[in-house]
Design an enzyme around this catalytic site. Structure first.
Site, mmCIF file in Angstrom:
data_model
loop_
_atom_site.group_PDB
_atom_site.id
_atom_site.type_symbol
_atom_site.label_atom_id
_atom_site.label_comp_id
_atom_site.label_asym_id
_atom_site.label_seq_id
_atom_site.Cartn_x
_atom_site.Cartn_y
_atom_site.Cartn_z
ATOM 1 N N SER A 171 -56.272 -82.010 124.680
ATOM 2 C CA SER A 171 -56.992 -81.976 125.957
ATOM 3 C C SER A 171 -58.453 -81.572 125.841
ATOM 4 C CB SER A 171 -56.289 -81.025 126.915
ATOM 5 O OG SER A 171 -54.980 -81.488 127.131
ATOM 6 N N CYS A 230 -55.519 -81.661 133.947
ATOM 7 C CA CYS A 230 -54.595 -82.647 134.496
ATOM 8 C C CYS A 230 -54.648 -83.936 133.687
ATOM 9 C CB CYS A 230 -54.962 -82.924 135.955
ATOM 10 S SG CYS A 230 -53.974 -84.261 136.663
ATOM 11 N N HIS A 252 -50.314 -82.329 140.049
ATOM 12 C CA HIS A 252 -51.398 -81.499 140.560
ATOM 13 C C HIS A 252 -51.837 -81.897 141.962
ATOM 14 C CE1 HIS A 252 -51.803 -80.760 136.176
ATOM 15 N NE2 HIS A 252 -52.139 -79.540 136.585
#
Lengths: 630, 368
Positions: free
Chosen positions: A323, A379, A366
């Site tokens: 991420s 996310c 989310h």
């Protein structure tokens, strides 16, 4: 009558005079021949003979220059050259060979003294020359030999300079090591001689020309048996220059300690100039072993260690960035005017693409989420959407601009570039076209994407600096013996990305929220009083089967994910940027973030950000934070 | 026997031989001084002894000059007999040094009888051959006795072993019988016989002697072993160049790269320090001495004196030529001293006495 006359002539009495004349002529000719020989040797061949005479009597002895020292940024010695004590023996001075050898073996504990002497003799060493019996005596051995001099005639202790790494494995990959010059190096590099020390790896190798200095030599007159008589001429040696690093010893120690027994890497950079403050790759090795000569068993052990201690993971370890790569997506999206502060996507815990569901790490989703919050909460669905809209080639283009897929240019050998996939890359590499679905994996830093910790630290630095990236370097300057600066290394801008203040503010807000907001994924990295910004990442080791979700703790260690955390601080005025990867550490927020926090904390103890840290910051910081995925 | 100082003796004194002898002996003193020099002990016993022997040699020389050489004829056989007895004695009670038995220790000094043997052989050969040769020259049967007179000392010195002196004796013998009028065909047969006998002689050589000959044939074959000495000597001589490295400055000698540098390789020491100029000077002095000796032989009144002068000259010539030839690498290494230069009392005194004899022969040609 004619017969008689002939016989009479034949039977004449030989006269003395002609014989003497013949002898005179003969003897003079012989002496003249000797004279010609003298002319040949002394006039015609004299230069050759004079040269041979000099070669007979003159031995060149090299005076090795002492290698330059290596200091940290605050001028503390990291590497020096210290005397090593070797036991030597002059065979000629042995009065009672057997007794001396017996005594010596007793003090040294064995060591085949006799064999070493015979070997030296077989190699034609004159008996007046010392034979090395044992190198690197322990202090006890030195004391034993010194106090028993009377029992050891002909034995003495010789002092030779040896490289010493004061902190052993600390920053070993950066510092490198020295070793004896090998045959290939001798062929390639002029000015080296058998037995010379040469930098083999790391800084020792890269800065060899400065550290090495210039050896001097002595012309020594020897007699026919090789005994040294006197020094005819001497060219003194020039000691090597000292190297001052940008590394901070305290911070390096803190980083080594924070990383502990984890396998992984951490690199800390000053984003304002590209100076590397600390650089750790674990497991490490002890360069002192190399300086003193590795045994083949030690070498095998290092080579066969499954954890590859010789690999410098900071520049050679390539891992999917996970991420952390979402920062790249965000920059690419904003630069391509795809994303603004208000761009939102809806996350329902996953999206369908093709005929497969791509999930968000958060099962429940989310909801509708903005860019800043998508960074904070990491996310996946948000960035699947961004990736899908950008396409792999535009992601690749921006990733390259941000320093991925290319070498950072750090002056260390064997740096890896990592991999940033693109459609052209896939065609070249696999002769296959790019499938759009693959872009989704790329967008969350999985799949083919591979980066080094240094590249990610550079990303953190660049983001913190609002788009300016400096070339990473770890040498501040080269100092002569008198302290004068021979060369200094100025910061160099490697790349400048035109980010608007608004865009910088979005990234900062996101990264700051990762650490400091309640929904952040790296709350364990928070330090009270200092705004720490960062981004977590988890690099999948095993590709998850679609839909499958195994708890990390249930996996055997070697299949567990690598945990990433990149950070910079303070957010509004960055002094330090860090990237840390923990192999098989699981979530970056729980594995890497606390380590980075410890390093940051140490940094701000050493270099307070304007005002002292509140008391008990460390304790509070370590208790804070919630287990959170990314 | 005439002893005493005749005015004519002084008037006709042979100055060239005298001057040449002392000039060479002086070079000898310089060379021995240099060869034995060391920074720690500049004055070694060696050079002091050599000075004493030079003085003794000078005394012997003058004594011999006073002496009428013709009287020697009647003492030739007793002298020869006495020296042979010494040679036998040396093989029994001789002092062994470096693998060979050559010296008799007389307390004050050691005597090397093989040096005396050279003189004794000359004397006895000349005594035997002093009458005119028969018509057609000396044949094999005429030189049977001289051959035996050679064989005895030659065999005794070869047994020591001393190849160099043996060779010197043979060459002196050859020179004398050549001058004495050997039939040239007989000489040819002798030389041919000698060549054919070589393989036999080869087997009688000691291993180290064989090695020296082999090394001479190819010195580079073993530069650190047997060929080492020859190569180091050539380097010493050659590195001297035109003018030499200067007295006491020869590195080859100083650092002991030269073997036997006070005796067999003394020439290399001199040539290194005094260069081509010095070497040619020394060679010239020998040439002048040899030429003068041969001219004395040619002018001698009697055949005994003529052959004696020739024999003495041949002794100087062969030793000088072979020694320098060896030091410069054109002849095999055989231990032959450089006349009047090499360290060694017996050799020096014998040679100076021999030069005295030459002077005596020249001086007395006016006396009868």
């Amino acid at each position: 009558m004619p017969v008689l006359a002939r016989r009479g002539r034949k039977l004449a009495v030989p006269r003395l005079e002609p014989r003497l004349t013949a002898l005179t002529i003969f003897m003079m000719m012989v002496l003249a021949a000797v004279g010609l020989r003298l002319y040949y040797l002394q006039i015609i061949k004299t230069h050759e003979m004079a040269d041979l005479a000099d070669r007979n009597r003159i031995r060149i002895r090299r005076l090795p220059a002492s290698r330059g020292l290596i200091f940290d940024r605050r001028h503390r010695v990291l590497v020096d050259t210290r005397p090593s004590y070797d036991a030597v023996l002059v065979p000629e001075d042995l009065h009672n060979r057997a007794a001396t050898i017996r005594n010596l073996e007793r003090f040294l504990g064995g060591d085949h003294v006799e064999d070493k002497i015979t070997q030296a003799e077989d190699e034609g060493l004159p008996s007046s020359e010392p034979v090395t019996i044992k190198e690197r005596l322990t202090w006890d051995q030195v004391v034993a030999l010194e106090t028993h001099q009377l029992d050891l005639p002909g034995v003495s202790i010789q002092v030779t300079p040896r490289r010493r790494y004061l902190y052993g494995p600390l920053a070993a990959h950066l510092l490198g090591y020295v070793g004896e010059v090998n045959e290939q190096e001798l062929k390639k590099l002029p000015g080296y001689h058998m037995g010379d020390e040469i930098g083999k790896f790391g800084l020792e190798r890269g800065w060899e020309d400065y550290l090495r200095g210039a050896s001097g030599n002595q012309e020594i007159e020897v007699d026919a048996v090789g005994r040294r008589l006197r020094v005819l001429k001497e060219t003194p040696e020039k000691p090597g220059a000292n190297v001052i690093l940008t590394i901070d010893l305290d911070l390096q120690e803190a980083a080594e300690q924070a990383l502990g027994n984890h396998v992984g890497a951490l690199v800390a950079i000053d984003p304002r100039n590209g100076e590397i403050l600390a650089m750790v790759s674990h497991p490490s090795f002890d360069p002192n072993q190399f300086a003193t000569g590795l045994t083949s068993a030690q070498w095998r052990q290092l080579m066969n260690d499954p954890a590859h201690p010789l690999e410098d993971r900071v520049i050679q370890g390539t891992y999917p960035p996970g991420s952390t790569f979402k920062l790249v997506d965000a920059i690419a999206g904003m630069e391509d005017h795809l994303l603004t502060r208000s761009t939102s996507f809806h996350c329902a815990g996953g999206i369908w693409y093709g005929n497969r569901e791509y999930r968000c790490w958060r099962k429940q989703g989310h909801g509708t989420i903005s860019l800043v919050n998508a960074i904070i909460a990491s996310c996946d669905v948000y960035f699947y959407n961004v990736g899908e809209r950008l396409g792999v080639d535009r992601i690749a283009q921006w990733a390259h601009k941000l320093g991925f897929g290319v070498a950072s240019g750090i002056p260390l050998a064997h740096e890896k570039t990592g991999t940033i996939p693109s459609s052209a890359w896939k065609q070249r590499r696999y002769h296959e076209r790019w499938y759009p679905a693959e872009t989704l994996s790329v967008a969350i830093g999985q799949g083919y994407v591979a980066v080094t910790p240094l590249q990610l630290a550079q990303l953190a630095a660049e983001v913190s600096m609002g788009g300016i990236r400096y070339s990473p370097h770890f040498v501040k300057r080269i100092e002569g013996l008198d302290g004068s600066t021979l060369k200094s290394y100025e910061p160099e801008v490697a790349e400048r990305i035109p980010l608007t203040p608004e865009q910088v503010q979005i990234l900062q807000a996101g990264a700051c929220g990762v650490v400091n907001s309640p929904m952040g994924t790296a709350r364990k990295a928070a330090i009270p009083g200092i705004e720490v910004c960062g981004k977590t990442g988890t690099a999948q080791v095993v590709k998850e089967a679609a839909g499958a979700r195994t708890k990390e703790e249930d996996l055997p260690e070697k299949y567990r994910d690598h945990g990433w955390f990149i950070a910079w601080a303070p957010g509004n005025d960055p002094h330090i940027a860090i990237a840390c990867v923990i192999e098989h550490g699981g979530h970056g927020g729980s594995s890497a973030a606390p380590i980075v926090r410890d390093v940051l904390l140490r940094y701000f103890q050493l270099y307070p950000p304007g005002q002292p840290l509140p008391a008990g910051a460390l304790a509070r910081a370590s208790s804070g934070g919630r287990e959170n995925g990314d | 026997m005439r002893v005493g100082i005749d005015r004519r003796l002084i008037y006709h004194f042979d100055w060239p031989v005298f001057v040449l002898t002392f000039a060479i002996a002086l070079i000898g003193l310089l060379s021995v001084a240099s060869a034995s020099y060391s920074e720690h002990r500049p004055f070694q016993m060696l050079i002091i002894r050599q000075v004493i022997w030079t003085t003794a040699g000078a005394a012997a020389m003058f004594a011999v000059v006073m002496f009428d050489y013709r009287a020697l004829a009647s003492y030739a056989y007793p002298i020869y007999g006495a020296v042979m007895a010494l040679l036998v004695a040396v093989s029994v009670i001789g002092q062994a040094t470096g693998g060979s038995r050559r010296w008799i220790n007389l307390g004050l000094f050691t005597l090397e009888p093989s040096e005396l043997a050279k003189l004794a052989l000359i004397l006895v050969l000349v005594r035997y051959l002093r009458d005119d040769p028969p018509p057609g020259g000396l044949r094999l049967r005429h030189i049977l006795v001289p051959g035996l007179l050679l064989a005895v000392p030659a065999a005794l010195v070869l047994k020591q072993p001393d190849l160099g002196t043996m060779l010197t004796l043979v060459l002196i013998f050859g020179s004398i019988i050549f001058a004495a009028g050997i039939d040239l065909r007989t000489l040819g047969i002798l030389v041919l016989g000698g060549v054919l006998a070589m393989p036999v002689a080869w087997h009688t050589l000691k291993p180290y002697q064989k090695e020296r000959v082999l090394t001479f044939l190819n010195p580079q074959s073993d530069p650190l072993g047997a060929g080492y000495h020859v190569i180091q000597s050539e380097i010493a001589v050659g590195s001297g160049g035109s003018w030499g490295k200067g007295f006491l400055k020869g590195t080859q000698a100083r650092l002991n790269f030269l073997p036997e540098q006070t005796t067999d390789f003394i020439f290399s020491v001199f040539a290194e320090e005094f260069g081509f100029a010095g070497s040619i000077l020394l060679l010239g002095l020998y040439a002048a001495l040899v030429a003068r000796g041969l001219s004395i032989a040619a002018r001698a009144r009697d055949r005994f004196g003529a052959l004696l002068a020739l024999g003495l000259t041949a002794m100087v010539f062969w030793q000088a030529a072979i020694n320098i030839g060896m030091a410069t690498g054109i002849l095999p290494v055989v231990g032959i001293p450089l006349p009047l230069v090499s360290y060694g009392g017996s050799s020096l005194i014998v040679l100076m006495a021999a030069m005295g004899l030459l002077i005596s022969i020249n001086t007395r040609r006016y006396l009868f």
